[in-house]
Scaffold this active site. Structure first.
Site, PDB file in Angstrom:
ATOM      1  N   GLY A 126       0.785  -1.227   0.000  1.00  0.00           N
ATOM      2  CA  GLY A 126       0.000   0.000   0.000  1.00  0.00           C
ATOM      3  C   GLY A 126       0.812   1.269   0.000  1.00  0.00           C
ATOM      4  O   GLY A 126       0.276   2.359   0.195  1.00  0.00           O
ATOM      5  N   ASP A 176       5.753  -1.244 -13.466  1.00  0.00           N
ATOM      6  CA  ASP A 176       6.221  -1.917 -12.250  1.00  0.00           C
ATOM      7  C   ASP A 176       6.998  -3.184 -12.563  1.00  0.00           C
ATOM      8  O   ASP A 176       8.082  -3.429 -12.027  1.00  0.00           O
ATOM      9  CB  ASP A 176       5.032  -2.244 -11.345  1.00  0.00           C
ATOM     10  CG  ASP A 176       4.287  -1.002 -10.895  1.00  0.00           C
ATOM     11  OD1 ASP A 176       4.841   0.106 -11.024  1.00  0.00           O
ATOM     12  OD2 ASP A 176       3.145  -1.141 -10.425  1.00  0.00           O
TER      13      ASP A 176
END
Length: 386
Positions: A126, A176
């Protein structure tokens, strides 16, 4: 920040839980996006680097179709699934990332059978540092090795992206996974998200007596919900109205005309993408010519664009950036998908203690949750550890 298990400790933990030693251990890093936010799914440019926070997986192949998965964090226990009846509904929580990769590999004809897997990760969840892609890339690299699948790093990038998009439900691009799979120590990865062409760009922070400080605000975000998908939809609307395949095809000089064609909110979204692509290209040029000490203003301009035009910052991120800049940072910006997560600050190594203390004090004064602050350096990409 939790400390990673050593390969010996991970092997021992795996053996203790599953009754036999793993076939091997694989690792893949999280990433910091130095600059280039939300440009990836607009077929633009990004400049991430892999960090020295990793997801490590120990895996042993089984002779049946059963997958057993266990993580070192939390107390969820062993998750057990039958791969022959694997459905999206059966993949939830952290197991959606490794099982999503397995599902994609099987879809692509790689004969992944049963396996036992133990995950140990030090990439904060997160925080906008791509904890999910680290897991995906470690698992994809492991099965590519174990099954002699022969997939290139570029193909493994797309495996991870498909898992993220089709299983997890997050509409992310290839940033990513590219950082996690293609990076090398002391370099950033300059990625053209249209062609998937990647180039390593020198980012030797230590030689310049600099470091990147990550401020994890503890404001958690989730890419699969809400704001991220809405921003992507705005970008797609902007491209459609402007008659281009993707916002990559819009230049600075096109913005005046775009302002007359788009509603104000969509125009701001488009302007961020167009100017952010330009900032990535400028950053690569500056790194080549002047080194990392010269990129601070570009980082700060990126943050302002994300705060004002793309509207994905939050008070905690803004406070981290402003406080770091007031205490010696050369540049700072939020990083990742937004709506929480982390900010990064490029600082002289000698200023680390002062910046840490100032940001911690500022958060306390504002009544915010205490941030997690740590330094990162450009690291190697996914590989076998043992």
């Amino acid at each position: 920040m939790s400390t990673a298990l050593t390969p010996a400790e991970l092997t021992a933990a795996f053996t203790d839980h599953f009754g036999a030693a793993p076939d091997g251990i694989w690792t893949a890093p999280g990433r910091v996006n130095l600059i280039g936010e939300h440009t990836d799914y607009n077929e633009g440019f990004v400049l991430p680097f892999a960090i020295d926070r990793t997801a490590n997986v120990a895996i042993r192949l089984r002779g049946d179709s059963t997958a057993r998965l266990l993580s070192s964090y939390g107390d969820q226990g062993v998750a057990t699934v039958d791969l022959d009846t694997l459905s999206h509904e059966a993949m939830s929580g952290w197991t959606a990332y490794p099982l999503g990769v397995v599902w994609v590999l099987r879809q692509q004809g790689v004969a992944v059978g049963g396996f036992d897997l133990y995950l140990d990760s030090t990439v904060p969840t997160g925080a906008g540092l791509s904890s999910s892609a680290a897991i995906e890339c470690a698992v994809a690299t492991a099965f590519n090795d174990l099954l002699d699948a022969g997939l290139s790093a570029e193909e493994l990038v797309l495996v991870g992206q498909r898992a993220e998009n089709e299983v997890v439900g997050a509409p992310t691009g290839i940033l990513d996974q590219s950082a996690s799979l293609l990076a090398t120590d002391g370099h950033a990865v300059f990625l053209d998200c249209r062609t998937q062409e990647a180039k390593l760009v020198p980012l030797d922070l230590a030689a310049a007596s600099l470091l990147v400080l990550v401020v994890d605000t503890k404001v958690s975000h989730a890419h699969a919900t809400g704001g991220y998908a809405a921003r992507r939809a705005s970008c797609e609307l902007g491209a459609e109205v402007l008659g281009v395949a993707a916002l990559r095809d819009v230049d600075d000089e096109d913005l005046a005309e775009a302002a007359g064609l788009l509603d104000p909110e969509t125009f701001r979204r488009v302007r961020h993408i167009v100017t952010e692509d330009a900032r990535v290209l400028q950053t690569v040029a500056v790194l080549d010519d002047g080194g990392p000490a010269a990129i601070g203003a570009l980082l700060l301009a990126s943050h302002a664009s994300m705060r004002d035009d793309f509207e994905i910052s939050c008070p905690e991120l803004d406070l981290a950036v402003d406080t770091a800049m007031a205490h010696g940072a050369l540049g700072a910006r939020m990083t990742g998908g937004g709506f929480g997560g982390s900010a990064i600050a490029l600082i002289p190594a000698a200023a680390e203690a002062a910046v840490r203390a100032a940001v911690t004090a500022a958060f306390a004064s504002a009544g915010f949750t205490a941030p997690d602050i740590f330094a990162v350096s450009p690291a190697d990409g996914a590989r076998r550890l043992a």
